[in-house]
Enzyme design. Structure first.
Site, PDB file in Angstrom:
ATOM      1  N   PHE A   2     -62.450 109.812  35.022  1.00 19.22           N
ATOM      2  CA  PHE A   2     -62.611 110.501  33.750  1.00 19.22           C
ATOM      3  C   PHE A   2     -64.087 110.522  33.347  1.00 19.22           C
ATOM      4  O   PHE A   2     -64.913 109.783  33.885  1.00 19.22           O
ATOM      5  CB  PHE A   2     -61.834 109.781  32.643  1.00 19.22           C
ATOM      6  CG  PHE A   2     -60.341 109.832  32.785  1.00 19.22           C
ATOM      7  CD1 PHE A   2     -59.670 111.043  32.914  1.00 19.22           C
ATOM      8  CD2 PHE A   2     -59.594 108.665  32.756  1.00 19.22           C
ATOM      9  CE1 PHE A   2     -58.292 111.086  33.025  1.00 19.22           C
ATOM     10  CE2 PHE A   2     -58.220 108.692  32.866  1.00 19.22           C
ATOM     11  CZ  PHE A   2     -57.562 109.909  33.005  1.00 19.22           C
TER      12      PHE A   2
ATOM     13  N   ASP B  17     -69.045 114.122  45.949  1.00 15.43           N
ATOM     14  CA  ASP B  17     -67.656 113.839  45.594  1.00 15.43           C
ATOM     15  C   ASP B  17     -66.977 112.950  46.629  1.00 15.43           C
ATOM     16  O   ASP B  17     -66.633 111.807  46.358  1.00 15.43           O
ATOM     17  CB  ASP B  17     -66.876 115.149  45.450  1.00 15.43           C
ATOM     18  CG  ASP B  17     -67.047 115.782  44.080  1.00 15.43           C
ATOM     19  OD1 ASP B  17     -67.149 115.029  43.094  1.00 15.43           O
ATOM     20  OD2 ASP B  17     -67.070 117.016  43.984  1.00 15.43           O
TER      21      ASP B  17
END
EC number: 2.8.3.16
Length: 425
Positions: free
Chosen positions: A97, A168
């Site tokens: 998050f 990522d």
């Protein structure tokens, strides 16, 4: 056969790519990964880059194999009750998050420790503590802020991001290692801990050779860079160096037969010192073996453009696979530029499970990467990604031990989906 992470239960609050890369790797090694998704929509990548309408995208399926999906509205009181129960029973919680989101949900580190002192909370953030820690980061932002873009590309061109998802997926792989390490330490301490991987940190870790070169600049030019041989002065920061090798052994991408029509008809060749004489034999420059301008690595550094131009004259007479076969026979380091099409069709990669075919109930068969790490006693079986909320009832019953009546109560509250409408009497 048991799996390496059998018995480890992971509560997966991740989305998009960095976090799912981490949790998928844990699932491949045998962890029970429970993916928590928003009712009605789920992970945003289910609908991104769709190639088949109304079907989970490849973006989602290729990052969420071997997981179970539960839909849960964590703002709903019953949803929060379920989440609390899952925290109590799981070993690891993984989230990517934005900063502070988990805290605003009411699950601070202190609260989680109160619920389950053995819980490991693993987080991916864009930046570590500092002036940028509240900034949102995606793949290319991480590459730009972690040193990859400034050192990728050609000297006179723009900084470039790479095709590999080092921000990522690279950070997800780093986090997975941190989680397994924390699980091992828990055997000794009995306590959970926080594990954090920042995307900027992960990219910089993969760019360590450029940080090496930054310090070498203090002591003189980087002689293996082509600009040294071209007589171009170095500045105060590591420059972009095109396709020069980063390992100290000069290397270049060279044209092969058919390059005019095929954008991937190229081969990478490294002029490694121990095989220099063999290179001279292959390209027909036997005089270079003893010529003072070419015989030693220091002498060659100022002539790399000339040397690679001559090698390219030879590679242009061969296909990239012909050149590879000839060079490999003499242990000359090289590698053809392989397209994604060539990789997808490579049967050796299928045989090792590096590329796998997966069958999905709504999209049918597709190709995916498999586990790049092979364990002899814990082979990976790649299973399809879950449909949205596919395992909600299974998790409520089997993991949390809820009765049928309790499961119905959870559903009717709207915690897992919109409340059921009452049938007309």
């Amino acid at each position: 056969m048991t799996k390496a992470l059998d018995g480890v239960r992971v509560l997966d609050f991740t989305h998009v790519q960095s976090g799912p890369t981490c949790t998928q790797l844990l699932a491949w090694f045998g962890a029970d990964v429970i993916k928590v998704e928003r009712p009605g929509s789920g992970d945003i990548t289910r609908g991104q880059l769709q190639d088949i309408p109304k079907v989970d995208s490849l973006y989602f399926t290729m990052l969420n194999h071997n997981k179970r999906s539960i839909t849960l509205d964590t703002k709903n009181p019953k949803g929060k009750e379920v989440l609390t129960a899952l925290i109590r029973t799981c070993d690891v919680l993984v989230e990517n998050f934005g900063p502070g989101v988990l805290d605003r949900m009411g699950f601070t580190w202190e609260k989680i420790q109160e619920i389950n002192p053995r819980m490991i909370v693993a987080s991916i953030k864009g930046f570590g503590p500092g002036p940028y820690e509240d900034c949102k980061v995606y793949e290319n932002v991480a590459q730009c802020t972690g040193g990859a873009a400034s050192t990728t590309g050609f000297r006179e061109g723009l900084p470039l991001v790479t095709g590999a998802q080092i921000g990522d997926s690279g950070t997800g792989l780093h986090l997975a290692l941190g989680i397994v390490t924390a699980l091992y330490q828990r055997h000794h301490t009995g306590r959970g801990q926080r594990v954090t991987a920042a995307m900027q940190d992960g990219v910089l870790n993969l760019c360590r050779v450029k940080l090496r070169d930054q310090q070498r600049l203090d002591h003189g030019p980087l002689k293996e860079y082509s600009q040294f041989g071209e007589g171009i002065p170095f500045g105060d920061a590591v420059p972009r160096a095109g396709n020069d090798s980063g390992g100290g052994q000069p290397g270049r991408i060279l044209k092969c037969k058919g390059w005019e029509q095929d954008p991937n008809a190229y081969i990478y060749v490294i002029t490694q010192a121990p095989v220099w004489e063999k290179i001279c034999d292959v390209i027909g420059e036997t005089g270079w073996k003893t010529h003072p301008d070419y015989a030693t690595p220091p002498a060659r550094l100022s002539r790399l453009n000339e040397i690679f131009a001559r090698i390219e004259q030879w590679t242009m007479t061969k296909t990239k696979f012909e050149a590879m076969e000839i060079l490999n026979a003499d242990d000359i380091p090289c590698g053809p530029i392989l397209s994604m099409k060539e990789l997808a069709e490579d049967q050796s990669l299928r045989a090792t499970g590096t590329i796998v075919e997966v069958d999905h109930p709504t999209r049918g068969k597709y190709l995916s990467v498999g586990n790049p790490i092979k364990l002899s006693d814990s082979p990976t079986e790649v299973k399809r990604s879950p449909l949205l909320g596919e395992h909600t009832d299974e998790i409520l019953r089997d993991v949390l031990g809820y009765s049928d009546a309790h499961v119905a109560e959870i559903h009717d509250s709207g915690a897992t989906a919109p409340p059921r409408k009452q049938a007309a009497e």
